[in-house]
Design a protein around this motif. Structure first.
Motif, PDB file in Angstrom:
ATOM      1  N   UNK A 238      -2.782 110.878  55.062  1.00 27.64           N
ATOM      2  CA  UNK A 238      -3.514 111.933  54.365  1.00 27.64           C
ATOM      3  C   UNK A 238      -2.503 112.979  53.921  1.00 27.64           C
ATOM      4  N   UNK A 239      -2.311 113.092  52.589  1.00 30.89           N
ATOM      5  CA  UNK A 239      -1.346 114.039  52.036  1.00 30.89           C
ATOM      6  C   UNK A 239      -2.090 115.170  51.342  1.00 30.89           C
ATOM      7  N   UNK A 240      -1.759 116.404  51.681  1.00 33.43           N
ATOM      8  CA  UNK A 240      -2.320 117.575  51.009  1.00 33.43           C
ATOM      9  C   UNK A 240      -1.158 118.476  50.627  1.00 33.43           C
ATOM     10  N   UNK A 241      -1.190 119.004  49.403  1.00 33.37           N
ATOM     11  CA  UNK A 241      -0.147 119.913  48.948  1.00 33.37           C
ATOM     12  C   UNK A 241      -0.751 121.262  48.591  1.00 33.37           C
ATOM     13  N   UNK A 242       0.020 122.317  48.770  1.00 29.38           N
ATOM     14  CA  UNK A 242      -0.374 123.675  48.398  1.00 29.38           C
ATOM     15  C   UNK A 242       0.620 124.169  47.357  1.00 29.38           C
ATOM     16  N   UNK A 243       0.102 124.654  46.221  1.00 29.11           N
ATOM     17  CA  UNK A 243       0.962 124.976  45.082  1.00 29.11           C
ATOM     18  C   UNK A 243       0.587 126.328  44.473  1.00 29.11           C
ATOM     19  N   UNK A 244       1.502 126.895  43.657  1.00 30.62           N
ATOM     20  CA  UNK A 244       1.211 128.156  42.963  1.00 30.62           C
ATOM     21  C   UNK A 244       0.587 127.949  41.582  1.00 30.62           C
ATOM     22  N   UNK A 245       0.226 126.719  41.230  1.00 29.86           N
ATOM     23  CA  UNK A 245      -0.311 126.434  39.894  1.00 29.86           C
ATOM     24  C   UNK A 245      -1.047 125.103  39.952  1.00 29.86           C
ATOM     25  N   UNK A 246      -1.934 124.840  38.948  1.00 29.59           N
ATOM     26  CA  UNK A 246      -2.654 123.563  38.926  1.00 29.59           C
ATOM     27  C   UNK A 246      -1.788 122.434  38.395  1.00 29.59           C
ATOM     28  N   UNK A 247      -0.654 122.229  39.050  1.00 26.45           N
ATOM     29  CA  UNK A 247       0.274 121.188  38.628  1.00 26.45           C
ATOM     30  C   UNK A 247       1.184 120.869  39.800  1.00 26.45           C
ATOM     31  N   UNK A 248       1.819 119.719  39.723  1.00 30.47           N
ATOM     32  CA  UNK A 248       2.739 119.296  40.780  1.00 30.47           C
ATOM     33  C   UNK A 248       4.099 119.928  40.518  1.00 30.47           C
ATOM     34  N   UNK A 249       4.235 121.200  40.948  1.00 29.71           N
ATOM     35  CA  UNK A 249       5.434 121.979  40.645  1.00 29.71           C
ATOM     36  C   UNK A 249       6.002 122.561  41.934  1.00 29.71           C
ATOM     37  N   UNK A 250       7.275 122.892  41.890  1.00 30.86           N
ATOM     38  CA  UNK A 250       7.900 123.618  42.992  1.00 30.86           C
ATOM     39  C   UNK A 250       7.790 125.113  42.719  1.00 30.86           C
ATOM     40  N   UNK A 251       7.664 125.942  43.783  1.00 32.77           N
ATOM     41  CA  UNK A 251       7.640 125.564  45.201  1.00 32.77           C
ATOM     42  C   UNK A 251       6.315 124.929  45.582  1.00 32.77           C
ATOM     43  N   UNK A 252       6.364 124.072  46.575  1.00 29.69           N
ATOM     44  CA  UNK A 252       5.170 123.357  47.014  1.00 29.69           C
ATOM     45  C   UNK A 252       5.326 122.997  48.484  1.00 29.69           C
ATOM     46  N   UNK A 253       4.250 123.215  49.239  1.00 24.70           N
ATOM     47  CA  UNK A 253       4.197 122.735  50.613  1.00 24.70           C
ATOM     48  C   UNK A 253       3.429 121.416  50.614  1.00 24.70           C
ATOM     49  N   UNK A 254       3.952 120.418  51.298  1.00 26.78           N
ATOM     50  CA  UNK A 254       3.244 119.156  51.491  1.00 26.78           C
ATOM     51  C   UNK A 254       2.970 118.967  52.977  1.00 26.78           C
ATOM     52  N   UNK A 255       1.702 118.734  53.291  1.00 28.25           N
ATOM     53  CA  UNK A 255       1.297 118.419  54.657  1.00 28.25           C
ATOM     54  C   UNK A 255       0.939 116.940  54.691  1.00 28.25           C
ATOM     55  N   UNK A 256       1.632 116.172  55.495  1.00 27.98           N
ATOM     56  CA  UNK A 256       1.408 114.728  55.600  1.00 27.98           C
ATOM     57  C   UNK A 256       0.893 114.429  56.999  1.00 27.98           C
ATOM     58  N   UNK A 257      -0.374 114.015  57.080  1.00 26.57           N
ATOM     59  CA  UNK A 257      -1.016 113.735  58.364  1.00 26.57           C
ATOM     60  C   UNK A 257      -1.175 112.229  58.540  1.00 26.57           C
ATOM     61  N   UNK A 258      -0.769 111.730  59.687  1.00 29.09           N
ATOM     62  CA  UNK A 258      -0.929 110.302  59.980  1.00 29.09           C
ATOM     63  C   UNK A 258      -0.032 109.418  59.148  1.00 29.09           C
ATOM     64  N   UNK A 259       1.154 109.900  58.827  1.00 30.08           N
ATOM     65  CA  UNK A 259       2.098 109.077  58.086  1.00 30.08           C
ATOM     66  C   UNK A 259       2.796 108.077  58.989  1.00 30.08           C
ATOM     67  N   UNK A 260       3.649 107.266  58.360  1.00 34.87           N
ATOM     68  CA  UNK A 260       4.423 106.291  59.105  1.00 34.87           C
ATOM     69  C   UNK A 260       3.494 105.440  59.984  1.00 34.87           C
ATOM     70  N   UNK A 261       2.486 104.836  59.300  1.00 33.75           N
ATOM     71  CA  UNK A 261       1.502 103.970  59.959  1.00 33.75           C
ATOM     72  C   UNK A 261       0.741 104.701  61.063  1.00 33.75           C
ATOM     73  N   UNK A 262       0.354 105.948  60.765  1.00 29.75           N
ATOM     74  CA  UNK A 262      -0.502 106.733  61.655  1.00 29.75           C
ATOM     75  C   UNK A 262       0.189 107.084  62.964  1.00 29.75           C
TER      76      UNK A 262
END
Length: 434
Positions: free
Chosen positions: A172-196
């Motif tokens: 489950x990947x969620x990102x937080x951004x300063x605009x409605x686009x995939x731009x930097x700066x950006x925080x990415x929260x990755x939950x349950x990665x690497x096969x959970x």
């Protein structure tokens, strides 16, 4: 994933609009009368437009109106449905032209209308008038269904937190951004990665990750898990949504203003249906009946029942429910036909989806066997396939006075049915056999 907006409306009958990302919105409103809701293509009151008036005419009745034109499409008596001293909760849903509204905690709508000329709804507006002001708490009822594709879809964030639910085996990947686009700066929260097995916080898509914690089994493919992300003054905290326990946190030495969240999302164009084994001659679409051993799948629409249709159960009202299926989001999904509603219903993505065009099982088997979980008997009757090619079987479940047909997805270990606007999963069910 939901986002709650607090706002006030004056006694002006002037709509305030905000974008919606799916086919439903939930809200609470405190007003003595005339809570008006608009569904539109753009952020302004222009045709085509659906309006739902709750508690109009002195808080005595509610209606659905299209394009600001009378007569109203639906009108029902709803005395005292609103209250100027307390918040009352409601929901509005739209799918395939079917507009419905209901009370919080009640699955059955009290207002419903099938628009013969549906349009894509992208904005939701609210206003009050006729002597009333209002306070609103609005929750965009979007549910983001995420295939195995890291493609992003954006939604506005109007506060310093984001609460959401996720059902999936991992990643489950969620990102937080300063605009409605995939731009930097950006925080990415990755939950349950690497096969959970672990979760991380990443900054500007760069390694090494800022935080990495072991989280074995944090995700579940059959059960929604709740999470809460909070941010303030550069401090990002990820919590378990039920217990409030901190899963991970990080302080950004150079924080930025977060205005949008970015969950993974499906692409706009869904793939065409590809026939699974056992469906000779099936091309994308419903051009002809498709054989599936004994019995045919026959095209129908608008509540039509072909002669010899297989009755799979009955609605709460006692009306027969027929075994049906329909296309949705690249899948061909078994469900139910309720003729009086003028459509079939299929379960997908946590919601019930009404389909005015569908196929009905005609002259087929009516042999149902009890089973549970992923125990699909070898002779089970195939009914379609999921968007990623997994066979789906025809099942049924007793629920709240109904016997409702739906889809059995073996990898999930449940039978899903559509019921009162929702997709519900049951580990114990009956399955249709050859």
């Amino acid at each position: 994933m939901a986002n709650i907006v607090d706002l006030s409306t004056e006694d002006k009958l002037e709509y305030q609009f905000f974008p919606v990302s799916s086919g439903s919105v939930s809200f609470k409103v405190r007003t003595p009368n005339d809570a008006h809701i608009a569904l539109t293509m753009g952020p302004q009151p222009s045709d085509p437009m659906i309006e739902i008036f709750l508690g109009g005419w002195g808080n005595t009745k509610s209606v659905i109106r299209k394009n600001r034109t009378k007569p109203d499409k639906v009108e029902i008596e709803t005395p005292n449905i609103l209250n100027g001293g307390e918040f009352r909760g409601f929901w509005v849903r739209w799918d395939s032209g079917i507009i419905s509204a209901g009370r919080e905690g009640e699955a059955i709508p009290f207002l419903s209308w099938a628009d013969p000329e549906p349009f894509p709804i992208a904005f939701f507006g609210v206003c009050t008038g006729w002597g009333a002001t209002g306070s609103w708490k609005i929750e965009d009822g979007a549910e983001f269904n995420t295939p195995d594709q890291l493609e992003y879809k954006f939604g506005p964030v109007l506060s310093g937190s984001l609460r959401f639910e996720y059902r999936g085996p991992h990643n489950c990947h969620v990102a937080l951004t300063p605009a409605p686009a995939e731009v930097d700066p950006m925080y990415e929260i990755m939950l349950g990665g690497w096969e959970n097995t672990k979760s991380v916080i990443r900054y500007c898509r760069q390694k090494p990750d800022k935080v990495e914690v072991p989280t074995p089994g944090i995700m579940n493919p059959n059960q929604f898990r709740q999470f809460l992300i909070e941010w303030k003054c550069g401090r990002v905290i990820v919590r378990d949504g039920e217990s409030g326990m901190v899963i991970m946190e990080w302080v950004d030495p150079s924080p930025f203003g977060i205005t949008h969240f970015v969950p993974p999302s499906a692409p706009v164009a869904a793939p065409l249906y590809a026939a699974p084994p056992g469906y000779p001659g099936a091309m994308g679409g419903f051009s002809a009946p498709v054989m599936a051993g004994p019995g045919n799948w026959v095209d129908a629409s608008a509540g039509q029942i072909p002669p010899g249709a297989v009755v799979g159960g009955q609605d709460c009202s006692g009306e027969p429910l027929y075994v049906a299926r329909a296309q949705h989001e690249g899948a061909l999904i078994p469900g139910k036909l309720c003729a009086s509603h003028g459509c079939a219903y299929v379960p997908w993505g946590g919601l019930e989806h009404g389909k005015p065009q569908y196929q009905v099982l005609v002259g087929g088997p009516n042999n149902w066997v009890r089973t549970n979980g992923s125990n699909v008997p070898p002779n089970a009757f195939p009914g379609g396939q999921s968007e990623d090619g997994e066979p789906l079987f025809v099942g049924r479940v007793n629920h709240e006075g109904s016997l409702t047909t739906g889809k059995v997805q073996q990898s999930h270990g449940v039978c899903y049915i559509s019921f009162a606007g929702q997709e519900l999963g049951f580990p114990d069910y009956e399955i249709l056999m050859h």
